[in-house]
Motif scaffolding. Sequence first.
Motif, PDB file in Angstrom:
ATOM      1  N   ARG A 105      -5.235   1.940   6.796  1.00  0.00           N
ATOM      2  CA  ARG A 105      -4.016   1.412   6.158  1.00  0.00           C
ATOM      3  C   ARG A 105      -4.284   0.344   5.111  1.00  0.00           C
ATOM      4  N   ALA A 112      -2.204   0.368   1.927  1.00  0.00           N
ATOM      5  CA  ALA A 112      -0.802  -0.023   2.137  1.00  0.00           C
ATOM      6  C   ALA A 112      -0.707  -1.540   2.267  1.00  0.00           C
ATOM      7  N   MET A 113      -1.631  -2.118   3.027  1.00  0.00           N
ATOM      8  CA  MET A 113      -1.625  -3.568   3.200  1.00  0.00           C
ATOM      9  C   MET A 113      -1.890  -4.270   1.860  1.00  0.00           C
ATOM     10  N   THR A 161      -1.116  -3.114  -0.984  1.00  0.00           N
ATOM     11  CA  THR A 161       0.126  -2.964  -1.749  1.00  0.00           C
ATOM     12  C   THR A 161       1.083  -4.107  -1.430  1.00  0.00           C
ATOM     13  N   GLY A 162       1.226  -4.390  -0.127  1.00  0.00           N
ATOM     14  CA  GLY A 162       2.137  -5.452   0.289  1.00  0.00           C
ATOM     15  C   GLY A 162       1.713  -6.818  -0.220  1.00  0.00           C
ATOM     16  N   ILE A 163       0.417  -7.016  -0.398  1.00  0.00           N
ATOM     17  CA  ILE A 163      -0.090  -8.300  -0.915  1.00  0.00           C
ATOM     18  C   ILE A 163       0.055  -8.359  -2.433  1.00  0.00           C
ATOM     19  N   ARG A 182       1.973  -6.749  -4.441  1.00  0.00           N
ATOM     20  CA  ARG A 182       3.340  -6.754  -4.973  1.00  0.00           C
ATOM     21  C   ARG A 182       3.967  -8.143  -4.987  1.00  0.00           C
ATOM     22  N   VAL A 183       3.496  -9.035  -4.097  1.00  0.00           N
ATOM     23  CA  VAL A 183       4.045 -10.400  -4.119  1.00  0.00           C
ATOM     24  C   VAL A 183       3.064 -11.406  -4.729  1.00  0.00           C
ATOM     25  N   PHE A 184       1.809 -11.015  -4.914  1.00  0.00           N
ATOM     26  CA  PHE A 184       0.843 -11.862  -5.618  1.00  0.00           C
ATOM     27  C   PHE A 184       0.140 -11.041  -6.702  1.00  0.00           C
ATOM     28  N   GLU A 204      -2.403   7.008   2.743  1.00  0.00           N
ATOM     29  CA  GLU A 204      -2.275   5.680   2.144  1.00  0.00           C
ATOM     30  C   GLU A 204      -3.063   5.578   0.841  1.00  0.00           C
ATOM     31  N   ALA A 222      -1.178   5.084  -2.739  1.00  0.00           N
ATOM     32  CA  ALA A 222      -1.455   3.832  -3.467  1.00  0.00           C
ATOM     33  C   ALA A 222      -1.961   4.190  -4.863  1.00  0.00           C
ATOM     34  N   ARG A 275       0.897   5.705  -6.979  1.00  0.00           N
ATOM     35  CA  ARG A 275       1.820   4.688  -7.502  1.00  0.00           C
ATOM     36  C   ARG A 275       1.157   3.834  -8.579  1.00  0.00           C
ATOM     37  N   GLU A 284      -0.993   1.451  -7.928  1.00  0.00           N
ATOM     38  CA  GLU A 284      -1.086   0.068  -7.471  1.00  0.00           C
ATOM     39  C   GLU A 284      -2.251  -0.595  -8.199  1.00  0.00           C
ATOM     40  N   PHE A 314       9.926  -2.809   2.200  1.00  0.00           N
ATOM     41  CA  PHE A 314       9.193  -1.545   2.186  1.00  0.00           C
ATOM     42  C   PHE A 314       9.840  -0.627   3.220  1.00  0.00           C
ATOM     43  N   GLU A 347       5.229   6.072   1.436  1.00  0.00           N
ATOM     44  CA  GLU A 347       4.996   7.493   1.692  1.00  0.00           C
ATOM     45  C   GLU A 347       5.297   7.871   3.132  1.00  0.00           C
ATOM     46  N   ALA A 406       2.927   3.761   6.466  1.00  0.00           N
ATOM     47  CA  ALA A 406       2.548   2.972   5.293  1.00  0.00           C
ATOM     48  C   ALA A 406       3.504   1.804   5.111  1.00  0.00           C
ATOM     49  N   ASN A 433       2.717  -1.124   7.223  1.00  0.00           N
ATOM     50  CA  ASN A 433       1.474  -1.781   6.811  1.00  0.00           C
ATOM     51  C   ASN A 433       1.618  -2.517   5.492  1.00  0.00           C
ATOM     52  N   MET A 434       2.539  -2.083   4.655  1.00  0.00           N
ATOM     53  CA  MET A 434       2.879  -2.871   3.462  1.00  0.00           C
ATOM     54  C   MET A 434       3.565  -4.166   3.895  1.00  0.00           C
ATOM     55  N   GLY A 489       0.989  -6.542   5.012  1.00  0.00           N
ATOM     56  CA  GLY A 489       0.328  -7.215   3.893  1.00  0.00           C
ATOM     57  C   GLY A 489       1.141  -8.393   3.389  1.00  0.00           C
ATOM     58  N   THR A 490       2.428  -8.162   3.116  1.00  0.00           N
ATOM     59  CA  THR A 490       3.259  -9.257   2.605  1.00  0.00           C
ATOM     60  C   THR A 490       3.433 -10.336   3.677  1.00  0.00           C
ATOM     61  N   THR A 496       1.056 -13.037   3.601  1.00  0.00           N
ATOM     62  CA  THR A 496       1.164 -14.011   2.507  1.00  0.00           C
ATOM     63  C   THR A 496       2.216 -15.072   2.820  1.00  0.00           C
TER      64      THR A 496
END
Lengths: 263, 374
Positions: A79, A82-83, A85-87, A89-91, A112, A116, A119, A121, B25, B54, B58, B61-62, B65-66, B69
Amino acid sequence: MLTTDIQNAKVVYERPEGFTDLTTHYCPGCTHGTAHRLVAETLDEMGLREHSIGVASVGCSVFSYNYFDMDFVQAAHGRAPAMATGIKRVFPDRAVFTYQGDGDLASIGMAEIMHAAGRGENITVIFINNAIYGMTGGQMAPTTLPGMKTTSSPNGRDVETQGYPLRMAEILATLDAVSYSVRRSLHDPANIRKAKKAIRTAFEAQRRGLGFSMVELLSSCPTNWGMTPLDSLAFIEQKMVPAFPLGDYKVVDAVKSMKMKEG
Amino acid sequence: MAKELLKGNNAMAEAAIRAGCEAYFGYPITPQTELLEHMAARMPELGRAFVQAESEVAAINMVYGTACTGKRVMTSSSSPGVSLMTEGLSYIAGTEVPMVLIDVMRGGPGLGNIAPAQGDYNQMVRGGGHGDYKSIVLAPASVQEAIDLTVLAFDLAEKYRAIAVVLADGSLGQMMEPAELPEMQPLRKGTPDWAITGEPGRPRRLLTSIYLQPEAEETTNIRLQRRWLDVEANEVRYQETYLDDADIALVAFGTAGRVALSAVRQARAEGIKVGLFRPISLSPFPVAQIRQLASRVRSLLVVEMNAGQMLDDVKLAAQGACPVEFYGRMGGVVPLPDEVLAEILRVSTHPTADLNGHTRAAWLDRLEAGRGGN
């Protein structure tokens, strides 16, 4: 008597700042250490070390976060994109990268990584392809060569029932939003230097906001291949390179025209 | 702000935005999809992060990640999608990072259907993923309460570095009611001292859920359990209606609680002394309050839109102080107030004496008889 002129000695090789002081847990002869060093050196040279966020994966590189001296998170198996991506997108101004093996990226994490990349990323993926599951003790990977013996293909990978290896650099290159997808190898100094240059290009592409970049690195696993370190390097050159040809599978024009300051 | 006619899914989405959610997400699944659609329109126009992932795997897990932070982040889904997220939930709990999940429950098991149900109680309240962790679970019974609990969920998640779940169902997600949204909160400046931010000039930070030494993993578990004791001490929420002189107390949450209240009002009109205890925090569960309630009423009657998942917690809390009866509908069938009224009448005229009777077997017999040949 041999004397050393300390005053005029020049440091030609040292531990990258991007490394912590820990000794890695990797087996003797494993190329993970080399790949780690190339990433750390690159981030040092680009002045990105303190602006980076790494995403570790599951497999032998699960503890990679111990060796890089920068902010790190540890993802679930497969993953990491995906992780990341989450980071990212905000940094968006941080250098965000994943470091994944073949089981992680091309088997359990196939969805994933594909999405990614699809998209676009703006992250960098370092993909270690050693054709085997290392951490769990040598099982068949999605990149295991036909006929190659592993603990879960004890008679050799039978393509009739177990299929063929997946070529990720080529697969990802088919996606529109990918800016850079290449394969390099770590089996000798010349190839290691080329790998370093590719890693630099990938991070430069990210820094310029050009989208998804991936460097696949053909790597060794002496322990689970049942070979000496030297034989393992020869195996990469003689067996893996023909199955996974080295090359640039996608380099968009914006990446080609990048002017990089030499570090 | 004035009251508006709002659909539950949109109301929860907008409440999250106004609570300062910086990243969403998700993945489409009925009956929560309007929540994702609301986010798809609103988050980009506010310059915040939105990704249609997707898969639910996912998406969570997104979120992970956020969450690392330290920024406010959420996802939403419905039962089968939440099942897919449980891996990520366990990692997020083990890493001790805050997040909000809105689960708009539907009928199950399996693909089930898109009708309202409460079958995710165990999945959310009992953990869902592997290992020892608990999530804060809040159950609204109206669109207004769904708004209020969504805002609260962000605060509690942050306060306890935990997962906060708003456990709604298809009817709450789909219904429209007059409700009032909160003012837009300004986004927080700065990040917590544990957050992964890639900020120069400080020692590196690491967030992980792996502790290879069992003693170190046990230390983490002890920290989680200690923190949960604080949650239990401070965050129990419930609503009591007509309980002061009640002989019979209904216990029901969310939509089932709302239906039960209608039945309680009808029974009161017929002179039956019955009231309603509605847990709002399903986790932490109002154990002490139900224990106390069980000691002063003749019977407890648990009403759920599942096969008695909260029933087990009510029985544990009651500790045999009074008989605990059960009425539930499953698979997306919403009980009618008349059905619940019939149960109240039955309990009031034939008080159960046998504490050891098989609650579910008796309920299934009555349920099947009531359904006739269906």
